[in-house]
Scaffold this motif. Structure first.
Motif, PDB file in Angstrom:
ATOM      1  N   SER A  90      -5.465   2.395   1.732  1.00 35.67           N
ATOM      2  CA  SER A  90      -5.286   1.708   3.013  1.00 35.67           C
ATOM      3  C   SER A  90      -3.864   1.175   3.127  1.00 35.67           C
ATOM      4  N   PHE A  91      -2.981   2.018   3.588  1.00 32.58           N
ATOM      5  CA  PHE A  91      -1.601   1.589   3.849  1.00 32.58           C
ATOM      6  C   PHE A  91      -1.055   2.436   4.981  1.00 32.58           C
ATOM      7  N   ASP A  92      -0.081   1.914   5.672  1.00 35.26           N
ATOM      8  CA  ASP A  92       0.541   2.682   6.749  1.00 35.26           C
ATOM      9  C   ASP A  92       1.656   3.542   6.148  1.00 35.26           C
ATOM     10  N   PRO A  93       1.461   4.849   6.126  1.00 39.02           N
ATOM     11  CA  PRO A  93       2.427   5.710   5.421  1.00 39.02           C
ATOM     12  C   PRO A  93       3.851   5.577   5.934  1.00 39.02           C
ATOM     13  N   GLY A  94       4.008   5.538   7.271  1.00 37.95           N
ATOM     14  CA  GLY A  94       5.353   5.468   7.834  1.00 37.95           C
ATOM     15  C   GLY A  94       6.090   4.204   7.400  1.00 37.95           C
ATOM     16  N   SER A  95       5.385   3.092   7.422  1.00 37.07           N
ATOM     17  CA  SER A  95       6.013   1.828   7.021  1.00 37.07           C
ATOM     18  C   SER A  95       6.364   1.848   5.540  1.00 37.07           C
ATOM     19  N   VAL A  96       5.465   2.414   4.728  1.00 38.83           N
ATOM     20  CA  VAL A  96       5.734   2.470   3.282  1.00 38.83           C
ATOM     21  C   VAL A  96       6.919   3.393   3.001  1.00 38.83           C
ATOM     22  N   GLU A  97       6.996   4.495   3.729  1.00 35.93           N
ATOM     23  CA  GLU A  97       8.153   5.401   3.564  1.00 35.93           C
ATOM     24  C   GLU A  97       9.460   4.665   3.814  1.00 35.93           C
ATOM     25  N   ARG A  98       9.491   3.920   4.916  1.00 40.73           N
ATOM     26  CA  ARG A  98      10.726   3.205   5.269  1.00 40.73           C
ATOM     27  C   ARG A  98      11.019   2.092   4.276  1.00 40.73           C
ATOM     28  N   LEU A  99       9.969   1.369   3.905  1.00 45.21           N
ATOM     29  CA  LEU A  99      10.148   0.244   2.984  1.00 45.21           C
ATOM     30  C   LEU A  99      10.693   0.709   1.629  1.00 45.21           C
ATOM     31  N   LEU A 100      10.177   1.856   1.151  1.00 40.36           N
ATOM     32  CA  LEU A 100      10.588   2.346  -0.169  1.00 40.36           C
ATOM     33  C   LEU A 100      11.791   3.278  -0.085  1.00 40.36           C
ATOM     34  N   GLY A 101      12.256   3.550   1.114  1.00 38.09           N
ATOM     35  CA  GLY A 101      13.436   4.410   1.259  1.00 38.09           C
ATOM     36  C   GLY A 101      13.189   5.831   0.804  1.00 38.09           C
ATOM     37  N   LEU A 102      12.006   6.358   1.099  1.00 34.71           N
ATOM     38  CA  LEU A 102      11.682   7.708   0.627  1.00 34.71           C
ATOM     39  C   LEU A 102      12.447   8.756   1.437  1.00 34.71           C
TER      40      LEU A 102
END
Lengths: 144, 178
Positions: free
Chosen positions: B108-120
């Motif tokens: 349960s996480f928002d993929p787009g936000s996690v991508e941006r947060l982790l700088g993927l």
């Protein structure tokens, strides 16, 4: 994620809108003293933003998640909001009590609907008792 | 397991967990999994805001990500890379348990936000987050269906009599999640 988020500061104008108004703070806590502590605080704005991000992420995800996750996410959001208020020195007795109650349950999940309903009834009873106290809500907030 | 002690996880232990994940099997040995370990408190707090499935305050989160540049040409079926991520996750969960760490896989996480947060980078997508930390107290092992109910021999519905004698009929001690 921007540096703006990392710093926890959204700018004075946002912080002011969220917390700088004695009217808003007064409605939330009934305490001018607490309202004074909140005024213009970037910490408060950062904490509110985290809770908002949690709620918005939940809103996006819940459409494809099990139905039972919905109440749990809302309860979790209420707990996160209460904890954020505590960290900012904005929580009064009932908010602290609500935070403690939610904290006790949040690690285990709520396994059936009856258990969830009973738990929510306990929380709502605590909230309504506080709101019925004389002077707890300004005149303009009475239900029409 | 979601109730974590306020104790950090040593860097060498985080590396050991990623190493366990690295050795997981993968389809055609393409090894699409890459790992981002988050143990900076500010980044962790932000991650928790966009990952409602993270309950409590873990000391670290290990994000298992899939590097799409390692997928087969024209491959559109995501189920095989998802299996790769899951097998890597199970290695990490078992290794964590062996080290006395609690863990909880989170989808349960928002993929787009996690991508941006982790700088993927564009080709790298988060598949699963694993929350990690030392347990704050005894771990309540969740119930499992009896083995005799789910184990069949040779054809579905054929009982496996010794299944009722399984060594972990009431659950292994110290493992599982709460």
């Amino acid at each position: 994620m921007t540096e703006e988020w990392r710093s926890g500061v959204r700018g004075p104008e946002v912080a002011g809108k969220a917390t700088g108004s004695p009217e808003v703070a007064g409605k939330a806590t009934g305490s001018p003293e607490v309202a004074g502590k909140a005024t213009g605080s970037p910490e408060v704005a950062g904490e509110v933003l985290k809770v908002m991000a949690f709620m918005l992420s939940s809103a996006k995800l819940l459409g494809s998640e099990p139905k039972s996750y919905g109440p749990y996410r809302l309860i979790d959001a209420a707990g996160r909001l209460a904890q954020a208020m505590e960290r900012c020195g904005l929580a009064d007795g009932v908010v602290k009590a609500l935070a403690e109650e939610i904290e006790k349950e949040r690690y285990y999940g709520l396994e059936d609907e009856a258990e969830t309903a009973a738990f929510l009834d306990r929380l709502l009873e605590m909230a309504v008792s506080q709101m019925k106290r004389p002077g707890a809500a300004p005149e303009g907030d009475k239900p029409g | 397991m979601r109730r974590y002690a306020a104790r950090s996880v040593a860097e060498e232990d985080l590396v050991r967990l990623a190493e366990a994940g690295r050795w997981a099997p993968s389809g055609s040995n393409r090894q699409p999994c890459v790992f981002v370990v988050v143990d900076d408190p500010r980044t962790l707090e932000a991650l928790e805001a966009f990952a409602p499935g993270i309950i409590g305050r873990p000391a670290a989160v290990l994000a298992i990500c899939l590097d799409r540049s390692r997928f087969g040409r024209g491959e559109s079926d995501e189920s095989l890379p998802a299996m790769d991520a899951a097998m890597s996750a199970q290695n990490i969960l078992l290794e964590a348990c062996s080290m006395g760490l609690g863990s909880c896989p989170v989808l349960s996480f928002d993929p787009g936000s996690v991508e941006r947060l982790l700088g993927l980078p564009a080709d790298v997508k988060p598949a699963l987050l694993i929350a990690l930390g030392y347990p704050a107290g005894p771990v309540r092992v969740p119930r499992r269906r009896p083995l005799a109910e789910i184990l069949h021999r040779n054809s579905f519905g054929q009982a496996f009599p010794s299944a009722s004698l399984a060594p972990f009929a009431d659950g292994p001690q110290g493992g599982g999640s709460e």
